[in-house]
Design a protein around this motif. Structure first.
Motif, PDB file in Angstrom:
ATOM      1  N   GLU A  75     -20.587 -37.678 -26.632  1.00 35.97           N
ATOM      2  CA  GLU A  75     -21.035 -36.446 -27.631  1.00 35.97           C
ATOM      3  C   GLU A  75     -20.533 -36.669 -29.075  1.00 35.97           C
ATOM      4  O   GLU A  75     -21.184 -36.491 -30.117  1.00 35.97           O
ATOM      5  N   LYS A  76     -19.191 -37.299 -29.194  1.00 32.74           N
ATOM      6  CA  LYS A  76     -18.862 -37.803 -30.386  1.00 32.74           C
ATOM      7  C   LYS A  76     -19.632 -38.818 -31.280  1.00 32.74           C
ATOM      8  O   LYS A  76     -19.941 -38.786 -32.135  1.00 32.74           O
ATOM      9  N   MET A  77     -19.761 -39.622 -30.247  1.00 30.62           N
ATOM     10  CA  MET A  77     -20.856 -40.877 -30.827  1.00 30.62           C
ATOM     11  C   MET A  77     -22.272 -40.263 -31.274  1.00 30.62           C
ATOM     12  O   MET A  77     -22.718 -40.653 -32.352  1.00 30.62           O
ATOM     13  N   HIS A  78     -22.636 -39.558 -30.730  1.00 33.76           N
ATOM     14  CA  HIS A  78     -24.065 -38.859 -30.900  1.00 33.76           C
ATOM     15  C   HIS A  78     -23.858 -37.944 -32.075  1.00 33.76           C
ATOM     16  O   HIS A  78     -24.878 -38.298 -33.015  1.00 33.76           O
ATOM     17  N   ASN A  79     -22.869 -37.288 -32.319  1.00 40.51           N
ATOM     18  CA  ASN A  79     -22.773 -36.470 -33.482  1.00 40.51           C
ATOM     19  C   ASN A  79     -22.488 -37.427 -35.009  1.00 40.51           C
ATOM     20  O   ASN A  79     -23.012 -36.985 -36.036  1.00 40.51           O
ATOM     21  N   LEU A  80     -21.673 -38.582 -34.559  1.00 37.22           N
ATOM     22  CA  LEU A  80     -21.399 -39.397 -35.621  1.00 37.22           C
ATOM     23  C   LEU A  80     -22.640 -40.164 -36.142  1.00 37.22           C
ATOM     24  O   LEU A  80     -23.042 -40.174 -37.134  1.00 37.22           O
ATOM     25  N   VAL A  81     -23.481 -40.555 -35.286  1.00 38.33           N
ATOM     26  CA  VAL A  81     -24.921 -41.195 -35.557  1.00 38.33           C
ATOM     27  C   VAL A  81     -25.948 -40.143 -36.268  1.00 38.33           C
ATOM     28  O   VAL A  81     -26.397 -40.343 -37.510  1.00 38.33           O
ATOM     29  N   ASP A  82     -25.869 -38.833 -35.768  1.00 41.28           N
ATOM     30  CA  ASP A  82     -26.523 -37.749 -36.207  1.00 41.28           C
ATOM     31  C   ASP A  82     -26.261 -37.419 -37.468  1.00 41.28           C
ATOM     32  O   ASP A  82     -27.030 -37.143 -38.511  1.00 41.28           O
ATOM     33  N   ASP A  83     -24.680 -37.528 -38.022  1.00 44.80           N
ATOM     34  CA  ASP A  83     -24.389 -37.317 -39.295  1.00 44.80           C
ATOM     35  C   ASP A  83     -24.760 -38.021 -40.231  1.00 44.80           C
ATOM     36  O   ASP A  83     -24.658 -37.704 -41.466  1.00 44.80           O
ATOM     37  N   LYS A  87     -26.664 -32.624 -42.559  1.00 47.78           N
ATOM     38  CA  LYS A  87     -25.424 -32.197 -43.028  1.00 47.78           C
ATOM     39  C   LYS A  87     -24.543 -31.699 -42.071  1.00 47.78           C
ATOM     40  O   LYS A  87     -24.774 -31.816 -40.713  1.00 47.78           O
ATOM     41  N   ALA A  88     -23.221 -30.984 -42.391  1.00 45.82           N
ATOM     42  CA  ALA A  88     -22.327 -30.815 -41.510  1.00 45.82           C
ATOM     43  C   ALA A  88     -22.946 -29.647 -40.431  1.00 45.82           C
ATOM     44  O   ALA A  88     -23.145 -28.570 -41.019  1.00 45.82           O
ATOM     45  N   ARG A  89     -23.030 -30.081 -39.067  1.00 51.42           N
ATOM     46  CA  ARG A  89     -23.518 -28.887 -38.432  1.00 51.42           C
ATOM     47  C   ARG A  89     -23.070 -29.515 -37.006  1.00 51.42           C
ATOM     48  O   ARG A  89     -22.584 -30.472 -36.700  1.00 51.42           O
ATOM     49  N   GLY A  90     -23.354 -28.492 -35.670  1.00 49.45           N
ATOM     50  CA  GLY A  90     -23.328 -29.114 -34.582  1.00 49.45           C
ATOM     51  C   GLY A  90     -21.794 -28.604 -33.935  1.00 49.45           C
ATOM     52  O   GLY A  90     -20.925 -27.825 -34.737  1.00 49.45           O
ATOM     53  N   PRO A  91     -21.553 -28.900 -32.706  1.00 46.97           N
ATOM     54  CA  PRO A  91     -20.249 -28.605 -32.116  1.00 46.97           C
ATOM     55  C   PRO A  91     -18.901 -29.089 -32.745  1.00 46.97           C
ATOM     56  O   PRO A  91     -19.013 -30.141 -33.257  1.00 46.97           O
ATOM     57  N   LEU A  92     -17.792 -28.313 -32.739  1.00 43.97           N
ATOM     58  CA  LEU A  92     -16.351 -28.848 -33.284  1.00 43.97           C
ATOM     59  C   LEU A  92     -15.513 -28.118 -32.444  1.00 43.97           C
ATOM     60  O   LEU A  92     -15.450 -27.188 -32.307  1.00 43.97           O
ATOM     61  N   THR A  93     -14.926 -29.135 -31.616  1.00 45.85           N
ATOM     62  CA  THR A  93     -13.987 -28.579 -30.518  1.00 45.85           C
ATOM     63  C   THR A  93     -12.564 -28.898 -31.237  1.00 45.85           C
ATOM     64  O   THR A  93     -12.192 -30.069 -31.341  1.00 45.85           O
ATOM     65  N   GLU A 120     -20.631 -25.297 -34.987  1.00 48.06           N
ATOM     66  CA  GLU A 120     -20.321 -24.267 -33.952  1.00 48.06           C
ATOM     67  C   GLU A 120     -18.775 -24.657 -33.496  1.00 48.06           C
ATOM     68  O   GLU A 120     -18.813 -25.320 -32.465  1.00 48.06           O
ATOM     69  N   PRO A 121     -17.800 -23.997 -33.871  1.00 50.87           N
ATOM     70  CA  PRO A 121     -16.467 -24.223 -33.409  1.00 50.87           C
ATOM     71  C   PRO A 121     -16.256 -23.570 -31.861  1.00 50.87           C
ATOM     72  O   PRO A 121     -16.897 -22.615 -31.790  1.00 50.87           O
ATOM     73  N   GLU A 122     -15.381 -24.339 -31.342  1.00 53.05           N
ATOM     74  CA  GLU A 122     -14.943 -23.999 -30.027  1.00 53.05           C
ATOM     75  C   GLU A 122     -13.211 -24.033 -30.143  1.00 53.05           C
ATOM     76  O   GLU A 122     -12.889 -25.338 -30.381  1.00 53.05           O
ATOM     77  N   VAL A 123     -12.476 -23.259 -29.878  1.00 51.50           N
ATOM     78  CA  VAL A 123     -11.350 -23.218 -29.895  1.00 51.50           C
ATOM     79  C   VAL A 123     -10.386 -23.143 -28.518  1.00 51.50           C
ATOM     80  O   VAL A 123     -10.773 -22.294 -27.781  1.00 51.50           O
ATOM     81  N   ILE A 124      -9.261 -24.228 -28.403  1.00 47.91           N
ATOM     82  CA  ILE A 124      -8.569 -24.051 -27.241  1.00 47.91           C
ATOM     83  C   ILE A 124      -7.008 -23.848 -27.777  1.00 47.91           C
ATOM     84  O   ILE A 124      -6.725 -24.600 -28.470  1.00 47.91           O
ATOM     85  N   ILE A 125      -6.424 -22.899 -27.146  1.00 43.62           N
ATOM     86  CA  ILE A 125      -4.873 -22.822 -27.565  1.00 43.62           C
ATOM     87  C   ILE A 125      -4.047 -23.191 -26.384  1.00 43.62           C
ATOM     88  O   ILE A 125      -4.341 -23.025 -25.124  1.00 43.62           O
ATOM     89  N   GLY A 126      -3.156 -23.838 -26.547  1.00 43.63           N
ATOM     90  CA  GLY A 126      -2.133 -24.729 -25.837  1.00 43.63           C
ATOM     91  C   GLY A 126      -0.843 -24.906 -26.425  1.00 43.63           C
ATOM     92  O   GLY A 126      -0.818 -24.738 -27.454  1.00 43.63           O
ATOM     93  N   ASN A 127       0.305 -25.351 -25.450  1.00 46.43           N
ATOM     94  CA  ASN A 127       1.433 -25.920 -26.134  1.00 46.43           C
ATOM     95  C   ASN A 127       1.105 -27.376 -26.565  1.00 46.43           C
ATOM     96  O   ASN A 127      -0.083 -28.089 -26.449  1.00 46.43           O
ATOM     97  N   THR A 128       1.963 -27.775 -27.425  1.00 43.09           N
ATOM     98  CA  THR A 128       1.807 -28.977 -28.214  1.00 43.09           C
ATOM     99  C   THR A 128       1.462 -30.198 -27.283  1.00 43.09           C
ATOM    100  O   THR A 128       0.548 -30.843 -27.614  1.00 43.09           O
TER     101      THR A 128
END
Length: 299
Positions: A75-83, A87-93, A120-128
């Motif tokens: 997914e990261k590879m696809h987004n980098l090529v797409d970019d 413009k800035a868009r798509g999923p961001l974890t 499209e941000p997705e946020v995960i909370i956890g310890n360090t």
């Protein structure tokens, strides 16, 4: 991305062929066919399945762990090529440790959505430790953590300073002699309330104790900031918490700062990534993070 891999990961997470079929808009026989073909490719069974359950076996757990990393990289590879042309868009974890994720990040995400509605941000909370592991396995685009990091091959960039203060209930016996400056040793026989191991807040407390050559008689442990604050308000003990976590409670008089020589304890927020290449969505998020007035508020 290989469809067999996607179907396998979905079955592993949904623990059901029927729910997987619904999720991926497929028929249940098609899901079964993909799983059989994937197991044949791997040369072994990966799932234990009966009429009552579907679950990973030992081989399946190994494949699932690596499959998640492969999907993240794809997914990261696809987004980098797409970019390259968009413009800035798509999923961001994004992952964040508890203090930053609970008290700072929501405001920054709100600004991000106003300025870049196509992200499209997705946020995960956890310890360090948890957040660092997810970044390391490419399940997160970036993480914001507190304190030191043991995983040294991750790229770590300082983001801003944080200050931590000792707090107690206003009715705590430590205030019986007024609000004068105390040595840490004066709290030796009192209960200290701490986060779990692996937390940046716990790391800061342990580092403070080591720095002062201090060891409390009793330590009570909780898994996040909110129950710690409630325990402190209830008079169970003293804790060391970030300025971000205690602002409202200090303002409303629910907590009171304990003046201890050598405090506040200073630590650092940092952003961690696992690739020199960044999507445009991550680039604009990082730039916003560094410039956001909320992070400058206490400097």
């Amino acid at each position: 991305m290989d469809q067999q891999l996607k179907v396998f990961v979905t079955v592993a997470e949904k623990k059901s062929f029927s729910r997987t079929a619904e999720e991926l808009h497929m028929t249940q026989p098609a899901v079964s066919q993909y799983i059989r073909a994937f197991e044949e490719t791997m040369g072994t069974r990966l799932l234990e399945r009966t009429n009552k359950y579907v679950r990973l076996n030992k081989a399946g757990e190994i494949v699932y762990h690596h499959a998640k990393e492969i999907i993240g990289l794809y997914e990261k590879m696809h987004n980098l090529v797409d970019d390259l042309t968009k413009k800035a868009r798509g999923p961001l974890t994004i992952g964040a440790s508890h203090t930053f994720g609970e008290y700072v990040l929501p405001w920054i995400i709100a600004t991000l959505q106003r300025e870049y509605p196509d992200i499209e941000p997705e946020v995960i909370i956890g310890n360090t430790t948890e957040i660092a592991n997810l970044v390391d396995t490419h399940q997160l685009d970036a993480g914001i953590v507190e304190g030191k990091l043991l995983n040294h091959h991750l790229e770590l960039q300082p983001l801003g300073n944080d200050f931590m203060y000792a707090v107690a209930s206003p009715d705590h016996p430590i205030f019986n002699h007024g609000n004068e400056l105390l040595e840490l040793e004066a709290t030796k026989d009192m209960v200290w309330i701490a986060r779990e191991k692996g937390s940046g807040t716990r790391e800061a407390m342990d580092e403070m104790f080591e720095q002062f050559e201090f060891e409390p008689v009793r330590l009570m442990q909780f898994g996040s900031n909110q129950p710690i604050k409630e325990a402190v308000k209830a008079g169970l003990g003293i804790s060391l918490l970030s300025r971000w976590a205690i602002q409202k409670e200090l303002e409303y008089g629910e907590l009171k700062m304990v003046k201890i020589a050598g405090l506040p304890f200073e630590r650092q927020f940092s952003i961690i990534t696992n690739s020199p290449f960044q999507t445009k969505a991550l680039e604009v998020f990082t730039a916003l993070l560094r410039s956001h007035q909320l992070l400058r508020a206490f400097e």
